[in-house]
Design an enzyme around this catalytic site. Structure first.
Site, short mmCIF file in Angstrom:
data_model
loop_
_atom_site.label_atom_id
_atom_site.label_comp_id
_atom_site.label_asym_id
_atom_site.label_seq_id
_atom_site.Cartn_x
_atom_site.Cartn_y
_atom_site.Cartn_z
N SER A 124 0.84 -1.19 0.00
CA SER A 124 0.00 0.00 0.00
C SER A 124 0.88 1.25 0.00
CB SER A 124 -0.97 -0.05 1.18
OG SER A 124 -2.02 0.87 1.03
N ASP A 192 -9.21 -4.57 -5.70
CA ASP A 192 -8.55 -3.71 -4.71
C ASP A 192 -8.60 -2.26 -5.19
OD1 ASP A 192 -6.84 -2.28 -3.08
OD2 ASP A 192 -5.22 -3.75 -3.12
N HIS A 205 -8.04 -5.40 -0.41
CA HIS A 205 -6.80 -4.72 -0.03
C HIS A 205 -6.21 -5.27 1.26
CE1 HIS A 205 -3.86 -1.56 -0.38
NE2 HIS A 205 -4.13 -1.10 0.84
#
Length: 223
Positions: A124, A192, A205
């Protein structure tokens, strides 16, 4: 994890935070502990940049399970780990601080341990940190930043593998190309919203723990 900007529009931070609580607090995920430093030089150091607000030493969703999986596959190799020291929050300078720390870590370890190789892991916002550190700008991406430091060209061959999860530049239609491309595994789960432009599955995610073995196998093949 815990991001609030999808496709350039602000959405409540609670959306991923609540989802994370369900995944992390519901008994489905157990945090693993990995060593964060090693006094002696190891053959390989895994440097992990965690996601936004992600708990865990290296990151409970990605870093910790990948390190554990890599320990099982790095046959005949000694392995240590380092958690990138940065806020991992929604500050516009957060990823840039991680970028600086990651590059400084590679520089200092390379000087102290001339034979050590590196595995870079980003999840991320942490993927933005890694992107910048290998010369791929994350400016304009969710929780991204301009490049403030890059791994020097003479140290580039010592980066054995780059492992990216939920990489925000993917939502911009970009990816890691060039020098590091053949050594990069960049995983984006279907739906995601952080790495897929029109993704709508927030829980996607949070599910990258299931890719830990795949990532470790890829990295081990590059040693």
């Amino acid at each position: 994890m815990g991001l609030s900007l999808f496709g350039g529009r602000r959405r409540p931070l609670a959306r991923l935070s609540v989802a994370a609580a369900l995944v992390l607090g519901g008994g489905g995920v157990v945090a693993l502990t990995a060593s964060s430093a090693s006094a002696a030089c190891t053959d390989i150091e895994m440097i992990s940049a965690r996601g936004t607000f992600e708990p865990g030493n290296l990151g409970v969703i990605v870093g910790d399970p990948v390190f554990s999986a890599l320990q099982r596959r790095a046959t005949g190799k000694t392995l240590s780990s380092y958690a990138v020291d940065y806020p991992a929050n929604l500050s516009p300078t957060s990823a840039a601080q991680g970028n600086t720390d990651l590059v400084n870590r590679v520089r200092s370890q390379a000087a102290s341990c001339p034979d050590q190789q590196f595995v870079l892991v980003g999840y991320s916002q942490g993927a933005n940190v890694v992107n910048n550190s290998i010369g791929v700008s994350s400016a304009g991406a969710v929780v991204g930043s301009p490049i403030v430091a890059s791994i020097p060209a003479d140290l580039e061959p010592r980066v054995a593998a780059v492992l990216q999860f939920g990489n925000p530049i993917r939502a911009q239609g970009r990816s890691i190309t060039g020098t590091y491309e053949s050594r990069t595994l960049d995983i984006c789960a279907s739906g995601d919203p952080v790495c897929e432009a029109r993704g709508g599955n927030t829980l996607a995610h949070l599910g990258y723990r299931s890719n830990a073995n795949e990532a470790a196998e890829f990295a081990a093949s590059k040693f």
